[in-house]
Design a protein around this motif. Structure first.
Motif, PDB file in Angstrom:
ATOM      1  N   HIS A 162       0.845  -1.199   0.000  1.00 51.26           N
ATOM      2  CA  HIS A 162       0.000   0.000   0.000  1.00 51.26           C
ATOM      3  C   HIS A 162       0.875   1.242   0.000  1.00 51.26           C
ATOM      4  CE1 HIS A 162      -3.868   2.090   0.723  1.00 51.26           C
ATOM      5  NE2 HIS A 162      -3.065   3.022   1.214  1.00 51.26           N
ATOM      6  N   LEU A 163       0.676   2.104  -0.966  1.00 54.58           N
ATOM      7  CA  LEU A 163       1.377   3.377  -1.034  1.00 54.58           C
ATOM      8  C   LEU A 163       0.401   4.491  -0.684  1.00 54.58           C
ATOM      9  CD1 LEU A 163       3.477   2.923  -4.300  1.00 54.58           C
ATOM     10  CD2 LEU A 163       4.195   2.567  -1.941  1.00 54.58           C
ATOM     11  N   ARG A 164       0.792   5.334   0.233  1.00 52.57           N
ATOM     12  CA  ARG A 164      -0.065   6.435   0.687  1.00 52.57           C
ATOM     13  C   ARG A 164      -0.332   7.392  -0.482  1.00 52.57           C
ATOM     14  NH1 ARG A 164       1.279  11.282   4.281  1.00 52.57           N
ATOM     15  NH2 ARG A 164      -0.618  11.716   5.467  1.00 52.57           N
ATOM     16  N   THR A 165      -1.581   7.695  -0.706  1.00 52.02           N
ATOM     17  CA  THR A 165      -1.953   8.515  -1.868  1.00 52.02           C
ATOM     18  C   THR A 165      -2.072  10.000  -1.554  1.00 52.02           C
ATOM     19  OG1 THR A 165      -4.294   8.032  -1.445  1.00 52.02           O
ATOM     20  CG2 THR A 165      -3.128   6.609  -3.010  1.00 52.02           C
ATOM     21  N   ASP A 166      -2.498  10.343  -0.335  1.00 50.85           N
ATOM     22  CA  ASP A 166      -2.648  11.760   0.030  1.00 50.85           C
ATOM     23  C   ASP A 166      -2.635  11.890   1.555  1.00 50.85           C
ATOM     24  OD1 ASP A 166      -5.306  11.191   1.010  1.00 50.85           O
ATOM     25  OD2 ASP A 166      -6.015  11.292  -1.062  1.00 50.85           O
ATOM     26  N   TYR A 218       0.550   2.831   4.863  1.00 50.39           N
ATOM     27  CA  TYR A 218       1.674   2.685   3.936  1.00 50.39           C
ATOM     28  C   TYR A 218       2.380   1.398   4.313  1.00 50.39           C
ATOM     29  CZ  TYR A 218       6.061   3.473   1.438  1.00 50.39           C
ATOM     30  OH  TYR A 218       7.153   3.334   0.599  1.00 50.39           O
ATOM     31  N   GLU A 219       2.688   0.582   3.324  1.00 53.54           N
ATOM     32  CA  GLU A 219       3.361  -0.684   3.623  1.00 53.54           C
ATOM     33  C   GLU A 219       4.120  -1.187   2.410  1.00 53.54           C
ATOM     34  OE1 GLU A 219       2.379  -5.155   5.411  1.00 53.54           O
ATOM     35  OE2 GLU A 219       0.773  -3.690   5.142  1.00 53.54           O
ATOM     36  N   THR A 220       5.426  -1.421   2.578  1.00 53.62           N
ATOM     37  CA  THR A 220       6.250  -2.027   1.531  1.00 53.62           C
ATOM     38  C   THR A 220       7.179  -3.049   2.180  1.00 53.62           C
ATOM     39  OG1 THR A 220       8.038  -0.401   1.710  1.00 53.62           O
ATOM     40  CG2 THR A 220       6.247   0.101   0.148  1.00 53.62           C
ATOM     41  N   SER A 221       7.712  -3.943   1.356  1.00 52.53           N
ATOM     42  CA  SER A 221       8.659  -4.927   1.877  1.00 52.53           C
ATOM     43  C   SER A 221       9.606  -5.365   0.770  1.00 52.53           C
ATOM     44  CB  SER A 221       7.923  -6.147   2.443  1.00 52.53           C
ATOM     45  OG  SER A 221       7.125  -6.756   1.445  1.00 52.53           O
ATOM     46  N   HIS A 225       9.850   7.670   3.107  1.00 51.39           N
ATOM     47  CA  HIS A 225       9.390   9.006   3.486  1.00 51.39           C
ATOM     48  C   HIS A 225       8.903   9.782   2.273  1.00 51.39           C
ATOM     49  CE1 HIS A 225       9.797  13.259   4.805  1.00 51.39           C
ATOM     50  NE2 HIS A 225       9.401  12.773   5.967  1.00 51.39           N
ATOM     51  N   GLU A 226       9.615   9.640   1.161  1.00 50.54           N
ATOM     52  CA  GLU A 226       9.206  10.335  -0.081  1.00 50.54           C
ATOM     53  C   GLU A 226       7.944   9.714  -0.668  1.00 50.54           C
ATOM     54  OE1 GLU A 226      10.824  11.187  -4.639  1.00 50.54           O
ATOM     55  OE2 GLU A 226      12.153  10.265  -3.152  1.00 50.54           O
ATOM     56  N   LYS A 227       7.919   8.398  -0.779  1.00 51.30           N
ATOM     57  CA  LYS A 227       6.790   7.719  -1.414  1.00 51.30           C
ATOM     58  C   LYS A 227       5.520   7.804  -0.571  1.00 51.30           C
ATOM     59  CE  LYS A 227       8.833   6.425  -5.141  1.00 51.30           C
ATOM     60  NZ  LYS A 227       8.412   6.988  -6.458  1.00 51.30           N
TER      61      LYS A 227
END
Length: 207
Positions: free
Chosen positions: A76-80, A86-89, A193-195
């Motif tokens: 999940h990438l934060r959209t706004d 937010y979650e990446t691996s 932090h950017e994404k």
């Protein structure tokens, strides 16, 4: 006399055979002479941020394997600003096992001490952790590094929890391994932090 000479011939033959077998094993990368693969920047997960810097750290930190595989997942990438997830691996595999995981997710803890205990403390003993300068809190050992990164500045003080977990030790030991994992954590934290479109300053240096 003949018996002694026969034993010497047999011993010499066995020694020669061992040399031939060892030479063949080395030439064909058979155990125990497998060559360690080199991680290239192009193979590294995007979520690790600066791929060249990450590749250099991984080549120190990872255990020797003839090949490595990277699995990058952006759950999940934060959209706004209204989005609170937010979650990446990134998972690094080699030799049929998972060698390392690098995760980033939106989190909110009462304080950074609780974050260390409940997140990093599940991976390593908190007594093995040493603090370093990044985010609102950052800790590392020779098998894990994590940064609690400010993200949402208004309302709930949500952070990004970025955790590097080395599950199988490599050639680098002690302080060298710790530095490599810190480098990976900083790079992954800067990317997250950017994404995640965070508005609060990350407090993450290039490292």
């Amino acid at each position: 006399m003949t018996s002694t000479r026969t034993k010497l011939v047999l011993a010499s033959g066995a020694a020669l055979l061992l040399v031939v077998v060892a030479t063949a094993a080395y030439a064909f990368d058979l155990p125990p002479f497998e060559k360690k693969a080199t991680v290239t920047a192009s193979a590294v997960c995007e979520t690790l941020g600066d791929r060249a810097k990450a590749a250099a750290a991984l080549n120190h930190a990872l255990p020797a394997e003839p090949s490595y595989a990277f699995d990058d997942a952006k759950t999940h990438l934060r959209t706004d600003a209204s989005d609170d997830t937010y979650e990446t691996s990134c998972f690094v595999n080699g030799g049929g096992t998972q060698l390392m995981s690098v995760t980033a997710e939106m989190a909110e803890y009462e304080n950074s001490g609780t974050w260390v205990e409940e997140t990093v403390g599940q991976l390593v003993s908190t007594s093995d952790l040493a603090s370093f300068n990044a985010g609102d809190k950052a800790v590392a050992s020779d098998s894990a590094a994590a940064i609690y990164v400010p993200c949402v500045s208004k309302g709930a003080t949500r952070h990004l929890s970025v955790v590097v977990n080395l599950k199988k030790p490599g050639d680098a030991k002690g302080e060298q391994s710790r530095r490599d994992l810190m480098t990976l954590a900083r790079s992954a934290a800067a990317y997250a932090h950017e994404k995640a479109k965070c508005e609060a300053p990350s407090k993450v240096s290039a490292g």
